[in-house]
Design a protein around this motif. Structure first.
Motif, short mmCIF file in Angstrom:
data_model
loop_
_atom_site.label_atom_id
_atom_site.label_comp_id
_atom_site.label_asym_id
_atom_site.label_seq_id
_atom_site.Cartn_x
_atom_site.Cartn_y
_atom_site.Cartn_z
N LYS A 240 0.84 -1.23 -0.17
CA LYS A 240 -0.01 -0.14 0.20
C LYS A 240 1.04 1.25 0.02
CE LYS A 240 -3.67 2.42 2.32
NZ LYS A 240 -4.40 2.59 3.82
N ALA A 241 2.00 1.27 0.82
CA ALA A 241 2.67 2.42 0.88
C ALA A 241 3.49 2.80 -0.25
CB ALA A 241 4.13 2.07 1.80
N ALA A 242 3.83 1.64 -1.26
CA ALA A 242 4.66 1.72 -2.63
C ALA A 242 3.80 2.41 -3.48
CB ALA A 242 5.19 0.33 -2.76
N HIS A 243 2.27 2.19 -3.30
CA HIS A 243 1.35 2.62 -4.22
C HIS A 243 0.86 4.08 -4.01
CE1 HIS A 243 1.43 -1.49 -5.73
NE2 HIS A 243 1.36 -1.13 -6.96
N LEU A 244 1.23 4.56 -2.73
CA LEU A 244 0.81 5.86 -2.34
C LEU A 244 1.09 6.96 -3.66
CD1 LEU A 244 1.92 6.39 1.46
CD2 LEU A 244 -0.46 6.17 0.36
N ASP A 245 0.09 7.54 -3.62
CA ASP A 245 0.20 8.81 -4.55
C ASP A 245 1.17 9.86 -3.95
OD1 ASP A 245 -0.21 10.75 -6.39
OD2 ASP A 245 -2.06 11.14 -6.14
N PRO A 246 2.28 10.32 -4.95
CA PRO A 246 3.32 10.99 -4.41
C PRO A 246 2.78 12.44 -4.15
CG PRO A 246 3.96 9.95 -6.58
CD PRO A 246 2.91 9.35 -6.12
N CYS A 247 1.59 12.84 -5.13
CA CYS A 247 1.15 14.18 -5.04
C CYS A 247 0.63 14.39 -3.50
CB CYS A 247 -0.18 14.19 -6.12
SG CYS A 247 0.54 13.94 -7.64
N LEU A 248 0.52 13.45 -2.61
CA LEU A 248 0.13 13.79 -1.45
C LEU A 248 1.05 14.80 -0.69
CD1 LEU A 248 -0.49 10.06 -0.30
CD2 LEU A 248 -2.18 11.82 -0.32
N CYS A 249 2.02 15.06 -1.21
CA CYS A 249 3.23 15.71 -0.56
C CYS A 249 2.62 17.33 -0.85
CB CYS A 249 4.50 15.67 -1.13
SG CYS A 249 4.70 16.16 -2.97
N PHE A 250 1.63 17.50 -1.68
CA PHE A 250 1.42 19.00 -1.80
C PHE A 250 0.24 19.05 -0.80
CE2 PHE A 250 3.29 18.24 -6.04
CZ PHE A 250 4.35 19.46 -5.87
N GLN A 251 -0.47 18.09 -0.26
CA GLN A 251 -1.48 18.38 0.55
C GLN A 251 -0.85 19.11 1.81
OE1 GLN A 251 -3.37 14.69 1.88
NE2 GLN A 251 -4.55 14.55 -0.13
N ASP A 252 -1.84 20.19 2.33
CA ASP A 252 -1.51 21.01 3.45
C ASP A 252 -1.43 19.89 4.80
OD1 ASP A 252 -0.64 22.94 1.98
OD2 ASP A 252 -2.75 23.99 2.43
N ALA A 253 -0.51 20.30 5.65
CA ALA A 253 -0.54 19.89 7.12
C ALA A 253 -1.56 19.87 7.93
CB ALA A 253 0.75 19.96 7.61
#
Ligand code: ADP
Ligand code: MG
Lengths: 416, 230
Positions: A403-416
């Motif tokens: 599941k971790a490997a398939h995470l969407d890297p765009c999550l990094c743009f989500q605000d904390a």
């Protein structure tokens, strides 16, 4: 820094989060190692007793139950020594040796001990005061007590000619050839504890004895006692002609089974039991314990796996943005899944190692104390315990790692 | 150095489709400072994700220094991102359990740089950004401005060709904001290409080029024209 040191830093930042999973793994491995080692040691003990004493039968006073062959005389009930004569006279098929015993409490250098009277082979046919029949005049040969059954090769109960002078033969054959009235045989543990050696003079039961030999260690209750001539013990303890037990050494196991019926008929007031009957309870307990331990281990493996999986799923969900950021910084999906798997392996192996330490400790403490066996932990069970712990951890964390490997890297743009 | 050829993106949620970005083209040269402005939800982060090789466009192509990003496999794309693209985020995205130094080492660790070089490089960057005495601090022990400077050092650690920054000054006080923007200008002067998403008119007015996104539609404007449309 590497992704491995990172993984450890992440894990030790909040060790509490993986604590439950860690503990379940540890408890599972502890249970496996402890129970498996104790049961295996107990089984070995049973097996060796079977092998050593398989053909033996105990003749006990009515109403005595026992679980340990070596302390068969420690029940305080007695029967007439005359039973020995009866068995001898019957010339039962398959009887190789008879070993009557009488144990009385005594005092040695201010310490409470047990003195066991044994009857040496050479005195077997000597006429005793209580004997109504003289065995020699009855025409019996002193070389054999019973008769061999057909086709039986016999076994080791007969003392070899070379060993006749060696009193330590008692440790293996449980009979001695000859024993002086003032001779004493001392068990290995007792001799060591009291610093007794051959040739010493000792006062036991108010009489003077010479230590004729120190018995080799057998790992049984024999190691803590003192052996003397049966008739001397009877005399000093003023018990009269009685014994607590008669060990009947059969020539082979088949003979032993047939003998039980014969002896029962011969001695209706005594209880006749075989070694397998004595050990039966222990064998049953062992089997139940073993099954139980596998069941417990199985449950703990499932629980441990489930809790590792749930801890890791929660960990991945909580770290979505962090893992997305790592991907943005150039981590490949396989690096991400390796980080998750590694954390699980760390939980599994640290939990497994703690479990091993606890299990080994438990085995060595609980084995002798509660089960009465000196436990040894096999290297196989240690390796198996660790491997299963790590394997369960890896298998359980595989889905969260995926599941971790398939995470969407765009999550990094989500605000904390 | 960066060619964006008519990329577009839809998001599908159940039966509903959001056209997050209409076909967009840009041709960006080395050393340019690009500002992207637009209201929230207009597709700015979507565009940045696609340029960063993290979101494949529905159609179109992105070519960075001769590599067509979405013709690479995922591993090659991760590698290219590691070596050539630096990211800066609105909420800094520092790894909470690593200290400042380790955070800056991170991209190098992912690359496989040896420990000694990782440490040397990271120390130097942090010192240049005035954080020499904060290297063993965890992110939670640093102010927002300090955190963003640590993040800046991390962005520069692999000496990227392209920096993608998503509202990096959004959470900063004016002083910290100015020092970040000044750093950007210095980098551009040295030939660094920067694409920056911002709501801040002052920032966009200082950019070389400005793209305005509105409901997924991109339009280039001259920096001086940019008003408070965002
Ligand atoms: N993962 C996603 N799934 C569905 N819709 C999304 C997703 N990411 C963004 N969107 C939608 O796409 C549009 C553009 O989003 P985004 O690029 O984040 O805008 P901005 O960064 O300009 O605020 C928004 O309407 C948003 O709701
Ligand atoms: Mg955005």
């Amino acid at each position: 820094m590497s992704i491995y040191t990172m993984t450890l830093k992440e894990m030790f930042r909040r060790p509490g989060h993986s604590l439950t999973a860690f503990m379940i793994v540890a408890v599972g491995v502890t249970a496996l190692i402890a129970v498996e080692s104790i049961v295996t040691s107990s089984e070995k003990k049973v097996a060796s007793q079977m092998q050593q004493l398989g053909a033996n039968i105990l003749v006990l006073p009515e109403g005595v139950t026992l679980h340990d062959y070596h302390s068969a005389d420690a029940h305080g009930k007695s029967m007439p020594e005359e039973y020995v004569t009866r068995i001898t006279l019957a010339q039962a098929v398959g009887v190789e040796e008879l070993a009557p015993k009488l144990s009385v409490p005594a005092d040695l250098k201010g310490q409470a001990i047990v003195v066991t009277g044994i009857l040496p082979r050479t005195d077997f046919y000597k006429k005793s005061a209580w004997q109504s029949v003289d065995l020699l005049t009855a025409g019996l040969s002193p070389s054999a007590i019973g008769t061999k059954h057909e086709g039986c090769g016999g076994n080791s109960h007969q003392i070899a000619a070379a060993d006749k002078a060696d009193l330590s033969s008692y440790a293996t054959t449980r009979v001695v050839h000859e024993l002086d009235m003032d001779a004493l045989l001392v068990g290995a543990d007792l001799a060591k504890a009291e610093g007794i050696s051959t040739g010493d003079s000792l006062t036991v039961l108010g009489a003077n004895f010479q230590v004729a030999g120190i018995l080799p260690a057998t790992g049984t209750s024999d190691d803590g006692r003192v052996l003397a001539h049966l008739h001397r013990v009877q005399e000093l303890a003023e018990t009269g002609p009685i014994v607590n037990v008669i060990e009947v050494m059969g020539c082979c196991e088949e003979a032993a089974n047939g003998l039980v019926g014969d002896l029962d008929e011969l001695l209706p007031d005594a209880r006749v039991v075989t070694i397998s009957q004595i050990l039966e309870t222990q064998i049953m307990v062992n089997q139940v314990m073993k099954r139980l331990s596998y069941a417990i281990f199985g449950i703990l493996v499932l629980l441990g796996g489930a809790s590792i999986a749930s801890v890791m799923f929660a960990n991945v969900a909580e770290r979505r943005r962090e893992l997305g950021t790592l991907m943005a910084l150039g981590a490949t999906p396989s690096m991400i899944s390796r980080m998750i798997l590694m954390k699980a392996v760390a939980i599994g192996s640290i939990g497994g190692l703690c479990g091993l330490a606890l299990g080994i400790l438990a085995a060595y403490v609980a084995g002798p104390r509660f089960v009465g066996v000196a436990t040894t932990v096999s290297i196989e069970s240690v390796i198996a315990g660790l491997m299963i712990a790590v394997l369960v951890a890896v298998l359980a964390s595989y889905p969260p790692a995926r599941k971790a490997a398939h995470l969407d890297p765009c999550l990094c743009f989500q605000d904390a | 150095m960066l060619e964006i050829k008519s990329i577009c993106k839809d998001y599908t949620r159940g039966r509903r489709t959001v056209h997050a970005l209409q076909p967009t083209s840009m041709n960006i040269g080395k050393g340019q400072f690009i500002a992207i402005v637009g209201p929230s939800g207009s597709g700015k982060s979507t565009l940045l994700s696609m340029i960063g090789g993290m979101l494949s466009p529905k159609s179109g192509q992105i070519v960075l220094n001769g590599h067509s990003l979405y013709e690479l496999n995922i591993k090659q794309r991760s590698r290219l991102r590691n070596e050539q693209i630096g990211f800066l985020f609105q909420s800094f995205n520092l790894v909470p359990y690593l200290n400042a130094l380790e955070n800056v080492q991170l991209p190098m660790a992912l690359y496989g740089t040896n420990r000694a070089n990782q440490k040397k490089q990271a120390t130097q960057l942090l010192e240049e950004l005035g954080l020499g005495n904060r290297m063993d601090h965890k992110p939670c022990e640093l102010s927002a401005g300090q955190q963003q400077r640590v993040a800046m050092a991390r962005t520069l650690a692999m000496r990227p060709n392209l920096i993608l920054a998503d509202e990096p000054t959004g959470n900063l006080d004016p002083g910290s904001r100015d020092s970040i923007i000044q750093a950007f200008h210095r980098l551009c002067a040295e030939g660094q290409t920067i694409i920056l998403v911002t709501h801040d008119t002052a920032v966009s007015q200082s950019a070389d080029r400005v793209f305005q996104i509105n409901e997924g539609t991109t339009r280039e404007e001259s920096p001086s024209e940019v008003s408070n449309a965002a």
